[in-house]
Write an enzyme that holds these catalytic residues in place. Sequence first.
Site: not given
Length: 605
Positions: A161, A235
């Site tokens: 991320e 995710e």
Amino acid sequence: MSHPEGLRANSSQFTLEGRPFRILGGSIHYFRVPRPYWRDRLLKMKACGLNTLTTYVPWNLHEPERGVFNFQDQLDLKAYISLASEMGLWVILRPGPYICAEWDLGGLPSWLLQDEDMQLRTTYPGFVNAVNFYFDRLISVVKPLMFEEGGPIIAVQVENEYGSYAKDEGYMPFIKNCLQSRGVNELLLTSDNWEGLRCGGTEGVLRTINLQRLSFGAIQHLADMQPQKPLMVMEYWCGWFDVWGGHHHVFHAEDMLAVVSEILERGVSINLYMFHGGTNFGFMNGAMDFGTYKPQVTSYDYDAPLSEAGDCTTKYQLLRNLFSQYHSEPLPEVPPPQETRAYEPVFMQQHLSLWDSLQFTDKPYRSERPVNMERLPVNNNNGQSYGYTLYETTITSGGTLNSRNNIRDRALVFVDRQCVGCLDYKTHEVTLPDAKGARTLGLLVENCGRVNYGKTLNEQRKGIVGDIVLNQTPLRGFTIFCLDLKPNFMKRLTNSSQWKTDFKSPSVPAFVQTRLCVDGPPKDTFIKLPGWGKGVVFVNGQNLGRYWFIGPQHFLYLPGPWLRSGENQIIVFEEQRVDAKILFAENPDHGKTVDVYKLPFCTLL
């Protein structure tokens, strides 16, 4: 002789060994699951119809002190990945170095913060050097487990991320090179939420997306960025985590199933985060801070398809039915659930005050000014990472004690060992009583968990991080005790002959000790502490984690393998109020719930 091809992303569909392949993945973190249960959890993953395991790798556990590595026992990454292979699961490795994961400092070791100029997740030389040294060791462990070497690892994630952080254009190419220069030749991926997608990628690395709802045209957004590339939700958040003082987050099974079904119908690969959450044992929970600091709870149940204790939930059954449609063969049988047991309550037998325990700490450090935890000369000069730190100094008057917001994260305030208040992010002032003569002021400061996500990672030093003033005058002349409650300290404490058995008025903070007698084979159980305040529980030397009466979590998971037939030692460190007994239950109590799907996403953050 040519070797079979690994995972490839050369068209709109993944291929593995030259054939079309759909990733049906799930996240289980080996460091959150007791090692004796790894097999059970992975068997349940396989029986649910998943074909790929994903796991993060926590740098702070594997290199707890600079240059000191641990890949043994609970942290035997090689054994975990090999077990996945034995189950017939492929593996996507997410080695960081930053992992977020609702884990202290996003998995980065706290000793990095000894450098006052440290810039985490950048090409700052101090960070680069530490990452290189760590990756030298880590990649040597996992390289033999890569697909090209006959192992199960088919893809490796580049950082995590970074699009949400994006402070340094050279950073992602650096991490990519860290992997490739050490011989990682498998498919490389990045992983970002919708907003971070544009900034988080790097050349030659497949982008994947993280989400919970199919809003903002997220999948199409990813497809537009990477035409003729396979699409993957790295995710898919099938639940959410909890913070102390909030509600337990749930995401209803039917709502989750609708989104997963649509993702699969679109031909997109998926990884369920979390498939099984597990537990933030010890002091390893992270925290969030988007204007307000909120530490996360010990349980990482995540409302996942497998519960914290590994039980199959309604989500599990629905997903198994769904994933079975994507297999030509029947799915394996689901392993039977673990037995649980509500042991009889145990009554406290001995106690030892915090003050009497100080003799078992390492030699206290004396300093004119307060020193933050990470800079204390302990743990081979790696500083203190976790737990509590006691700061004592002499005062000669009462008045207004002001923290100037320099307490990280919560301090009980004592005058001559009597508690007079608490300082934290919201409360910066305590009134000290007047009295004549010199008295001892004590500040017992707890690191409640370092922030694991966002722009404040470089500001996560703990303890006292600046001046504390009494009536506008900065305090000086500190004696500082490190109370990280590590095994050696707990051993010295246990062997002490100074434990008291009079339970009429145990002074707090205190260590309280009792025994649990287990007849027959030990079973999983849940510890409940009604009437207690805030603290930490150790069973046979294992730190189960923190409890706090404010909830939402009102239990601690105690895995059966950490108990033994016969006598078991329980030690509780309690800060505020001791009760006479500890209860046990067969099932957890997560407290009041709130439906994640009905909350605006920004309120989750």
